[in-house]
Design a protein around this motif. Structure first.
Motif, PDB file in Angstrom:
ATOM      1  N   LEU A 110      -0.506   6.945   3.888  1.00  0.00           N
ATOM      2  CA  LEU A 110      -1.346   5.861   4.405  1.00  0.00           C
ATOM      3  C   LEU A 110      -1.039   5.583   5.884  1.00  0.00           C
ATOM      4  CD1 LEU A 110      -1.343   3.522   1.258  1.00  0.00           C
ATOM      5  CD2 LEU A 110      -3.321   4.736   2.189  1.00  0.00           C
ATOM      6  N   LEU A 111       0.214   5.768   6.290  1.00  0.00           N
ATOM      7  CA  LEU A 111       0.522   5.638   7.723  1.00  0.00           C
ATOM      8  C   LEU A 111      -0.196   6.735   8.506  1.00  0.00           C
ATOM      9  CD1 LEU A 111       4.313   4.676   7.723  1.00  0.00           C
ATOM     10  CD2 LEU A 111       2.428   3.328   8.680  1.00  0.00           C
ATOM     11  N   TYR A 112      -0.193   7.942   7.953  1.00  0.00           N
ATOM     12  CA  TYR A 112      -0.923   9.055   8.572  1.00  0.00           C
ATOM     13  C   TYR A 112      -2.395   8.679   8.774  1.00  0.00           C
ATOM     14  CZ  TYR A 112      -3.960  13.201   7.847  1.00  0.00           C
ATOM     15  OH  TYR A 112      -4.984  14.113   7.891  1.00  0.00           O
ATOM     16  N   LEU A 113      -3.012   8.113   7.731  1.00  0.00           N
ATOM     17  CA  LEU A 113      -4.434   7.743   7.831  1.00  0.00           C
ATOM     18  C   LEU A 113      -4.642   6.664   8.895  1.00  0.00           C
ATOM     19  CD1 LEU A 113      -5.543   7.506   4.058  1.00  0.00           C
ATOM     20  CD2 LEU A 113      -5.897   9.429   5.627  1.00  0.00           C
ATOM     21  N   ALA A 114      -3.904   5.569   8.787  1.00  0.00           N
ATOM     22  CA  ALA A 114      -4.147   4.427   9.680  1.00  0.00           C
ATOM     23  C   ALA A 114      -3.852   4.779  11.135  1.00  0.00           C
ATOM     24  CB  ALA A 114      -3.312   3.232   9.234  1.00  0.00           C
ATOM     25  N   ILE A 146       0.387  -1.265  14.543  1.00  0.00           N
ATOM     26  CA  ILE A 146       1.391  -0.274  14.104  1.00  0.00           C
ATOM     27  C   ILE A 146       2.485  -0.983  13.302  1.00  0.00           C
ATOM     28  CG2 ILE A 146       3.161   1.377  14.859  1.00  0.00           C
ATOM     29  CD1 ILE A 146       1.407   1.907  17.355  1.00  0.00           C
ATOM     30  N   ASP A 147       2.977  -2.103  13.840  1.00  0.00           N
ATOM     31  CA  ASP A 147       4.042  -2.843  13.142  1.00  0.00           C
ATOM     32  C   ASP A 147       3.565  -3.332  11.775  1.00  0.00           C
ATOM     33  OD1 ASP A 147       5.645  -2.414  15.297  1.00  0.00           O
ATOM     34  OD2 ASP A 147       5.508  -4.446  16.108  1.00  0.00           O
ATOM     35  N   ALA A 148       2.362  -3.906  11.746  1.00  0.00           N
ATOM     36  CA  ALA A 148       1.841  -4.432  10.476  1.00  0.00           C
ATOM     37  C   ALA A 148       1.610  -3.302   9.478  1.00  0.00           C
ATOM     38  CB  ALA A 148       0.542  -5.205  10.721  1.00  0.00           C
ATOM     39  N   ALA A 149       1.131  -2.161   9.967  1.00  0.00           N
ATOM     40  CA  ALA A 149       0.906  -1.016   9.072  1.00  0.00           C
ATOM     41  C   ALA A 149       2.227  -0.606   8.428  1.00  0.00           C
ATOM     42  CB  ALA A 149       0.299   0.151   9.846  1.00  0.00           C
ATOM     43  N   VAL A 150       3.272  -0.505   9.218  1.00  0.00           N
ATOM     44  CA  VAL A 150       4.590  -0.122   8.672  1.00  0.00           C
ATOM     45  C   VAL A 150       5.060  -1.180   7.676  1.00  0.00           C
ATOM     46  CG1 VAL A 150       7.037   0.190   9.224  1.00  0.00           C
ATOM     47  CG2 VAL A 150       5.279   1.230  10.688  1.00  0.00           C
ATOM     48  N   ASP A 151       5.038  -2.441   8.070  1.00  0.00           N
ATOM     49  CA  ASP A 151       5.561  -3.497   7.199  1.00  0.00           C
ATOM     50  C   ASP A 151       4.844  -3.518   5.861  1.00  0.00           C
ATOM     51  OD1 ASP A 151       7.212  -4.100   9.235  1.00  0.00           O
ATOM     52  OD2 ASP A 151       6.200  -5.949   9.860  1.00  0.00           O
ATOM     53  N   ARG A 152       3.531  -3.399   5.889  1.00  0.00           N
ATOM     54  CA  ARG A 152       2.771  -3.520   4.646  1.00  0.00           C
ATOM     55  C   ARG A 152       2.768  -2.230   3.813  1.00  0.00           C
ATOM     56  NH1 ARG A 152      -2.152  -7.722   6.146  1.00  0.00           N
ATOM     57  NH2 ARG A 152      -0.884  -8.977   7.562  1.00  0.00           N
ATOM     58  N   LEU A 153       2.714  -1.089   4.502  1.00  0.00           N
ATOM     59  CA  LEU A 153       2.600   0.166   3.746  1.00  0.00           C
ATOM     60  C   LEU A 153       3.941   0.642   3.204  1.00  0.00           C
ATOM     61  CD1 LEU A 153      -0.046   1.970   5.988  1.00  0.00           C
ATOM     62  CD2 LEU A 153      -0.402   0.867   3.767  1.00  0.00           C
ATOM     63  N   VAL A 154       4.999   0.324   3.928  1.00  0.00           N
ATOM     64  CA  VAL A 154       6.325   0.741   3.466  1.00  0.00           C
ATOM     65  C   VAL A 154       6.824  -0.192   2.365  1.00  0.00           C
ATOM     66  CG1 VAL A 154       8.757   0.825   4.196  1.00  0.00           C
ATOM     67  CG2 VAL A 154       6.979   1.969   5.566  1.00  0.00           C
ATOM     68  N   GLY A 155       6.431  -1.432   2.449  1.00  0.00           N
ATOM     69  CA  GLY A 155       6.842  -2.379   1.417  1.00  0.00           C
ATOM     70  C   GLY A 155       8.210  -2.966   1.692  1.00  0.00           C
ATOM     71  N   PRO A 156       8.613  -3.881   0.831  1.00  0.00           N
ATOM     72  CA  PRO A 156       9.849  -4.625   1.081  1.00  0.00           C
ATOM     73  C   PRO A 156      11.107  -3.754   0.865  1.00  0.00           C
ATOM     74  CG  PRO A 156       8.858  -5.329  -0.995  1.00  0.00           C
ATOM     75  CD  PRO A 156       7.988  -4.262  -0.437  1.00  0.00           C
ATOM     76  N   TYR A 189      -9.857  -0.774   7.798  1.00  0.00           N
ATOM     77  CA  TYR A 189     -10.804  -0.064   8.663  1.00  0.00           C
ATOM     78  C   TYR A 189     -10.157   1.217   9.202  1.00  0.00           C
ATOM     79  CZ  TYR A 189     -12.400   0.872  13.505  1.00  0.00           C
ATOM     80  OH  TYR A 189     -12.768   1.475  14.678  1.00  0.00           O
ATOM     81  N   LEU A 190      -8.914   1.109   9.690  1.00  0.00           N
ATOM     82  CA  LEU A 190      -8.238   2.283  10.246  1.00  0.00           C
ATOM     83  C   LEU A 190      -8.011   3.353   9.171  1.00  0.00           C
ATOM     84  CD1 LEU A 190      -5.455   0.697  12.546  1.00  0.00           C
ATOM     85  CD2 LEU A 190      -7.690   1.565  13.241  1.00  0.00           C
ATOM     86  N   ALA A 191      -7.384   2.952   8.065  1.00  0.00           N
ATOM     87  CA  ALA A 191      -7.000   3.941   7.049  1.00  0.00           C
ATOM     88  C   ALA A 191      -8.223   4.609   6.421  1.00  0.00           C
ATOM     89  CB  ALA A 191      -6.137   3.285   5.975  1.00  0.00           C
ATOM     90  N   LEU A 192      -9.243   3.804   6.113  1.00  0.00           N
ATOM     91  CA  LEU A 192     -10.395   4.391   5.416  1.00  0.00           C
ATOM     92  C   LEU A 192     -11.230   5.266   6.342  1.00  0.00           C
ATOM     93  CD1 LEU A 192     -11.448   1.531   2.967  1.00  0.00           C
ATOM     94  CD2 LEU A 192      -9.752   3.351   2.704  1.00  0.00           C
ATOM     95  N   ASN A 193     -11.287   4.924   7.629  1.00  0.00           N
ATOM     96  CA  ASN A 193     -12.028   5.784   8.540  1.00  0.00           C
ATOM     97  C   ASN A 193     -11.419   7.184   8.591  1.00  0.00           C
ATOM     98  OD1 ASN A 193     -14.447   5.108  10.233  1.00  0.00           O
ATOM     99  ND2 ASN A 193     -13.334   3.185  10.443  1.00  0.00           N
ATOM    100  N   TRP A 194     -10.083   7.259   8.698  1.00  0.00           N
ATOM    101  CA  TRP A 194      -9.508   8.609   8.779  1.00  0.00           C
ATOM    102  C   TRP A 194      -9.597   9.329   7.441  1.00  0.00           C
ATOM    103  CZ3 TRP A 194      -8.862  11.450  12.943  1.00  0.00           C
ATOM    104  CH2 TRP A 194      -8.297  12.724  12.785  1.00  0.00           C
ATOM    105  N   LEU A 195      -9.540   8.588   6.342  1.00  0.00           N
ATOM    106  CA  LEU A 195      -9.746   9.226   5.038  1.00  0.00           C
ATOM    107  C   LEU A 195     -11.122   9.892   5.003  1.00  0.00           C
ATOM    108  CD1 LEU A 195      -8.703   9.749   2.123  1.00  0.00           C
ATOM    109  CD2 LEU A 195      -9.819   7.618   1.448  1.00  0.00           C
ATOM    110  N   ILE A 196     -12.121   9.192   5.532  1.00  0.00           N
ATOM    111  CA  ILE A 196     -13.476   9.751   5.571  1.00  0.00           C
ATOM    112  C   ILE A 196     -13.521  10.977   6.487  1.00  0.00           C
ATOM    113  CG2 ILE A 196     -15.874   9.284   6.253  1.00  0.00           C
ATOM    114  CD1 ILE A 196     -15.305   6.309   5.409  1.00  0.00           C
TER     115      ILE A 196
END
Lengths: 195, 195
Positions: free
Chosen positions: A157-161, A185-195, B159-166
């Motif tokens: 998911l980090l790759y995608l975002a 970038i920070d929010a993507a890491v915090d949310r996708l990596v999890g606690p 928006y970011l993640a789903l766009n690259w998935l597409i």
């Protein structure tokens, strides 16, 4: 056997592939001709045609060259495997990756051109698919082997975002400010990596 | 004043823009000529040049046309504003959006071509930037107004993640299987929206 030496000169081949990247980024896929590559590389006309069987061959090799030039350095790999096992460290790693890819602006734009060409060229599509999958597996394995928090899905998911963030920043830089990009970038890491 | 009526026929304009989308997706930005659009739309040669001042004008109008054709229907909006306020419902909405965009494959590929052209054309870049920002603000506002879980960052990161998935699915469909794609959408929602 002069031509044989020329044909296998790897430095010259890299020069031609790097020139092809600049042509692709500037002119688009349709502008990519052997003639344009020779001119961009400032080599005698006919040189590129000694190195590549045809445009398909040139394009697939450009795809590999992109990944080759962006391969992480030994220092980057050490940072990954020996840095702290924290989310904060992943933030730093992700900011670095985005910065490194953006610094190779023409390479990324060339790769987008190749992805669009891949919708029309099955062979190119097969080679790029293999390359992207290998790159993804490499990233997942490194992440897990390094003992960093997060799982396979986090890396995917980090790759995608982050890829689309780079698309936005390179093609429509007014969509997000520099500050917003860093926060994303920070929010993507915090949310996708999890606690 | 026959030409004046022709010039302002909105249905004909849409036909030409839809033809331009097909040409862009198939031939790339460089293949987009008035002649190719006329041919694709099966209209007399010279028609497109009556509707668009130049290629730049045509391209910016294609960008708008993409968003127009993907505008959510009344039914979709009702589903958004009156559905359950749960993460599970956001999963459904996101799967629907990805499906809707993928069903308009040529439109999305044409838009990617325009994004690459935008690196070379400041006017097109300005118009697309405005459009993407407006679309983002629309999505954030709708999400928050509907009382769905998650915040502005959730919407932006989806928006970011789903766009690259597409992008992956349309350009290199072998990267993720159908099942992996659906799992990635679900995981993106679960992690980005939060508990």
């Amino acid at each position: 056997m002069e031509w044989c030496q020329v044909r296998t000169n790897p430095e010259r081949r890299h020069t031609l592939l790097d020139a092809a990247i600049e042509v692709l980024a500037r002119e688009g896929a349709r502008g990519l001709t052997f003639r344009a590559v020779d001119k961009e590389a400032s080599v005698p006309a006919g040189t590129a045609s000694n190195y590549f069987a045809n445009r398909d061959d040139l394009m697939t090799q450009v795809g590999s060259r992109f990944y080759e030039r962006l391969a992480p350095s030994a220092a980057t790999m050490t940072q990954l495997t020996e840095g702290p096992k924290t989310r904060a460290h992943i933030r730093t790693l992700m900011r670095d990756i985005v910065e490194r890819i953006e610094a190779f602006r023409t390479g990324y734009l060339a790769l987008l051109e190749l992805r669009l060409e891949a919708t029309r060229r099955p062979e190119l599509r097969a080679v790029l698919t293999e390359r992207v999958r290998a790159d993804m597996e490499f990233n997942v394995r490194n992440h897990l082997d390094a003992g960093l928090p997060g799982d396979e899905k986090s890396v995917q998911l980090l790759y995608l975002a982050l890829n689309w963030l780079i698309v936005d920043r390179l093609t429509l830089p007014g969509v997000f400010t520099e500050e917003q990009s860093q926060e994303l970038i920070d929010a993507a890491v915090d949310r996708l990596v999890g606690p």
